[in-house]
Design an enzyme around this catalytic site. Structure first.
Site, PDB file in Angstrom:
ATOM      1  N   GLU A  78       0.851  -1.195   0.000  1.00  0.00           N
ATOM      2  CA  GLU A  78       0.000   0.000   0.000  1.00  0.00           C
ATOM      3  C   GLU A  78       0.892   1.253   0.000  1.00  0.00           C
ATOM      4  O   GLU A  78       1.911   1.282   0.697  1.00  0.00           O
ATOM      5  CB  GLU A  78      -0.855  -0.005   1.275  1.00  0.00           C
ATOM      6  CG  GLU A  78      -1.804   1.167   1.390  1.00  0.00           C
ATOM      7  CD  GLU A  78      -2.526   1.205   2.739  1.00  0.00           C
ATOM      8  OE1 GLU A  78      -1.974   0.695   3.740  1.00  0.00           O
ATOM      9  OE2 GLU A  78      -3.642   1.752   2.786  1.00  0.00           O
ATOM     10  N   LYS A 182     -10.164   0.793  -1.315  1.00  0.00           N
ATOM     11  CA  LYS A 182     -10.088   0.512   0.134  1.00  0.00           C
ATOM     12  C   LYS A 182     -11.324   1.020   0.860  1.00  0.00           C
ATOM     13  O   LYS A 182     -11.719   2.178   0.699  1.00  0.00           O
ATOM     14  CB  LYS A 182      -8.836   1.169   0.722  1.00  0.00           C
ATOM     15  CG  LYS A 182      -8.578   0.851   2.185  1.00  0.00           C
ATOM     16  CD  LYS A 182      -7.320   1.564   2.676  1.00  0.00           C
ATOM     17  CE  LYS A 182      -6.932   1.159   4.087  1.00  0.00           C
ATOM     18  NZ  LYS A 182      -5.736   1.917   4.538  1.00  0.00           N
ATOM     19  N   CYS A 215      -4.658  -3.208   3.875  1.00  0.00           N
ATOM     20  CA  CYS A 215      -4.260  -2.792   5.235  1.00  0.00           C
ATOM     21  C   CYS A 215      -5.365  -2.939   6.286  1.00  0.00           C
ATOM     22  O   CYS A 215      -5.728  -4.049   6.639  1.00  0.00           O
ATOM     23  CB  CYS A 215      -3.702  -1.375   5.188  1.00  0.00           C
ATOM     24  SG  CYS A 215      -2.646  -0.990   6.602  1.00  0.00           S
TER      25      CYS A 215
END
Ligand code: NAG
Ligand code: NAG
Ligand code: NAG
Ligand code: NAG
Ligand code: NAG
Ligand code: NAG
Ligand code: NAG
Length: 507
Positions: A78, A182, A215
Site C-alpha cells: 500500500e 479501500k 491494510c
C-alpha cells in the site's frame, strides 16, 4: 490424508479451478518507499511523475528478480508509489489516475496506451506484468468523477470527485483484471471511503481466485470476511502497517489471520523504521515465509518468494472446524486434535490470586500474574474467561514477569474478545500490557477461551519478532478455542487468541 486428497481431486473434476495438490510461486516485495518530501504542497503532474518513476524503477528491478525466481504473482505494498506520508487531498491530486473499471471494459494499458490520458503509472505496471510474465498487484490512487455511475451515491465530496486508495491487478499479459477501492480507511485525509464495500476477486490459471483487501481492511468483516465467506481462499494484502506490540505486530497478525480464517495471505508492507513499518510474508494454513526488520539492520526493501499450495476452492470458509469425534484427525490444517502434549498437573490447592487492570493496546485488560513455575489459571472480563495451564522451562538468571489478560469489549468502533499471555515490560505488574520485543523465558502452555465468534486469530510471538507455529489448535462448535504450544525456540513475547466480534461493530 491420501484418501482425502483423492476425494478432493475427484470433487474438482469438471471445474476450471486448478487441481488440489497443485502449487504456485508467489512473491511479495517489502518496499522502502522513496517519499515525497512535502505531502502538503500540491505538485504538478510532471513533478508527480518524476517522483513516481523513482519507485516504479525499483518495482521494475524487483519484478525482474521475482520472475527469475519463478514468481507467477507479485504483490507490492500500500502507498508504495506515492508514499504514505499523509498527503492532503489536494497535494495527492496530481499523483492520481482515473482507473477504468475492469468489470465494465477490457483494457491492456501496455498494448493500448492511447486509450486514456494520464495513465502513465497504469501503463508502466501493465508493461511490467507483461515483460516479466507474472500477475502483478500494486496500490495507487484512483480519481473518479462523482457521482459514481454504479452504484449511484447521493454523497459527493465537495470538490466534485472521488479519490480512492486503490489496488490494481494485472494479468501476465498486462490486462487490467481487477480494481479494488479501500473500504476501511485509517485516518487518510487524501482519500474517500467508497459508498459500498467492494468484493473484488480475479482469476488466475495457476491458482484460481484471489481476493483483494488493503491494510486496515483485514480487521473488519467487509470486505475481508465477506470474501472468505464466499469461499475465496487466497487474499492479497498490500499494507502500510505500523506494528504495535504486544498484540498487533504486522507479521503476528498476518500469521494469525491466515491460521484463523484458514486462508493464504500474500502480505506486502512498507519498510519505514521511524513508524515501525515492516513485516511482510507469504502465509498458508501450513507454512509461513516472512520478513521483519530487526534492530540495527539497514533500512531497505526485501523480496520474498515462496512456492505455496493451491487451497481447495470448494471448501467454503466457516473459520471453524468442529472437533471431530473420530480418531482420524487430518493434517490438513492447524486446527486439529492431538495428544502429544503432557499438560502440567493442576495445582492441588488453588491459591488466591489477585487480578488487576492494566491498559494493553489502549484497552483495559483484566490481568493475573503467572506467579509460579507452573500453574493453572483463569481470568475473566465479565463473563468472558481465559484459561491457562503453563510450565516455565528451567532457566538460569532471567527474571521476567508474565501475565494472562482477558478483554471483552469495544476497541474504538470494533468489538473484541481476547485472551493473551504477555511478557510484562519490567517486574512491576503495572508494566503488563506494554510492548516489549525481547524475552528469554520459554514455557509450554495450553491457552483456552470460549468465544462468541468463530473468528479467532491465534498467534505465538517469540523474542525479536520471530513467529512460532502453535503446535495445536482446536475449536469446538460451542466456540471453545484451545491453543497448545511447547518446545519453544525463543523466549515468549505474546501468545494470543484474538477474537473478532464482527456482529457487534459500530459504523
Ligand atoms: C511543474 O512544476 C515545476 C516546478 O515548479 C516547473 O518547473 C514546471 O515547469 C512545471 N511543469 C508544468 C508542465 O507545469
Ligand atoms: C493525517 O493528518 C490528519 C490531519 O492532520 C490527522 O487527523 C490524521 O490523524 C493523520 N493521519 C495519520 C495516519 O497520521
Ligand atoms: C516503535 O516501536 C518501539 C518499540 O519497539 C516504540 O518504542 C516506539 O514508540 C514505536 N514508534 C512508533 C512511532 O510507534
Ligand atoms: C482448512 O481448509 C481445509 C481445506 O483446504 C480443510 O480440510 C480444513 O478442515 C480447514 N480447517 C479448518 C480449521 O477449518
Ligand atoms: C504471588 O505468589 C506469592 C507466593 O507464591 C504470593 O505471596 C503473592 O500474593 C502472589 N501474587 C499475586 C499477585 O498473586
Ligand atoms: C471488562 O472490563 C472492563 C474494565 O474493567 C469493564 O468496564 C467491562 O465492563 C468488562 N467487560 C465485560 C463484558 O464485563
Ligand atoms: C522439540 O524440538 C526438537 C528439535 O526440533 C525435536 O527433536 C523434539 O522432538 C521436539 N520435542 C517435542 C516434545 O516435540
Amino acid at each position: 490424508m491420501l484418501l482425502l486428497v483423492v476425494v478432493s481431486v475427484f470433487l474438482s473434476v469438471g471445474h476450471s479451478d486448478p487441481a488440489v495438490g497443485s502449487s504456485y510461486v508467489a512473491g511479495v516485495y517489502e518496499h522502502h518507499v522513496i517519499l515525497n518530501p512535502d505531502p502538503i504542497v500540491p505538485v504538478n503532474r510532471s513533478e508527480a511523475l518524476q517522483h513516481l518513476k523513482k519507485n516504479l524503477d525499483i518495482y521494475e528491478e524487483q519484478a525482474a528478480r521475482a520472475a527469475k525466481q519463478g514468481a507467477q504473482i507479485l504483490v507490492f505494498p500500500e502507498d508504495g508509489l506515492q508514499g504514505f506520508n499523509n498527503f492532503t487531498r489536494s497535494a495527492i491530486y496530481s499523483y492520481l489516475e482515473t482507473i477504468p473499471d475492469p468489470q465494465q471494459e477490457s483494457w491492456n494499458p501496455c498494448t493500448e496506451p492511447g486509450r486514456y490520458k494520464n495513465t502513465e503509472v497504469l501503463q508502466r505496471l501493465s508493461c511490467m506484468a507483461r515483460r516479466y510474465n507474472l500477475y502483478l498487484v500494486a496500490n495507487m490512487g484512483d480519481l473518479q468523477p462523482c457521482p459514481l455511475q454504479s452504484p449511484p451515491s447521493p454523497i459527493c465530496p465537495p470538490d466534485g470527485h472521488w479519490q480512492f486508495n486503490t489496488d490494481v491487478a494485472f494479468s501476465s499479459d498486462g490486462l487490467l483484471v481487477a480494481r479494488y477501492h479501500k473500504y476501511n480507511l485509517f485516518y487518510e485525509r487524501a482519500f474517500d471511503k467508497p459508498p459500498q464495500p467492494e468484493i473484488i476477486t480475479f482469476d488466475t490459471p495457476f491458482a484460481g481466485k484471489f481476493g483483494l483487501i488493503i491494510c486496515f481492511d483485514i480487521l473488519f468483516h467487509d470486505p475481508t470476511i465477506a470474501l472468505v465467506e464466499k469461499g475465496v481462499r487466497q487474499l492479497i494484502f498490500p499494507t502500510a502497517w505500523m506494528s504495535k506490540l504486544p498484540l498487533l505486530d504486522s507479521i503476528q497478525f498476518q500469521r494469525a489471520f491466515s491460521l484463523g480464517a484458514n486462508v493464504s495471505l500474500l502480505a506486502a508492507n512498507i519498510r519505514y523504521d521511524p513508524l515501525n513499518m515492516s513485516g511482510s510474508g507469504i502465509y498458508t494454513p501450513f507454512s509461513a515465509t516472512y520478513h521483519h526488520a530487526k534492530t540495527g539492520e539497514p533500512e531497505e526493501g526485501r523480496l520474498l518468494v515462496a512456492r505455496v499450495p493451491v487451497l481447495d476452492p470448494l471448501w467454503v470458509g466457516q473459520g471453524v472446524a468442529t472437533e471431530s469425534s473420530s480418531s482420524s484427525a487430518t493434517d490438513s490444517g492447524y486446527f486439529h486434535q492431538d495428544s502429544c502434549i503432557d499438560p502440567p498437573p493442576p495445582s492441588s490447592v488453588p491459591p488466591s490470586y489477585i487480578t488487576f487492570t492494566s491498559l494493553m493496546m489502549n484497552d483495559p485488560y483484566t490481568f493475573i500474574l503467572l506467579n509460579n513455575t507452573e500453574d493453572k489459571l483463569q481470568v475473566c472480563n465479565g463473563t468472558f474467561c481465559c484459561h491457562l495451564q503453563y510450565r516455565f522451562l528451567p532457566q538460569d538468571g532471567s527474571k521476567e514477569l508474565y501475565a494472562l489478560g482477558a478483554f471483552a469489549g469495544m476497541h474504538r468502533h470494533y468489538a473484541l474478545q481476547v485472551c493473551a499471555v504477555v511478557r510484562c515490560a519490567n517486574l512491576e505488574a503495572s508494566s503488563c500490557g506494554k510492548g516489549v520485543k525481547e524475552a528469554e523465558s520459554k514455557m509450554e502452555f495450553v491457552l483456552e477461551g470460549t468465544f462468541g465468534t468463530r473468528y479467532v486469530y491465534p498467534s505465538v510471538l517469540a523474542s525479536s519478532v520471530v513467529l512460532e507455529e502453535p503446535k495445536s489448535l482446536q475449536k469446538t462448535a460451542d466456540g471453545r478455542v484451545t491453543m497448545k504450544h511447547w518446545n519453544m525456540t525463543g523466549g515468549l513475547v505474546t501468545a494470543c487468541l484474538y477474537g473478532r466480534m464482527y456482529h457487534l461493530d459500530h459504523e
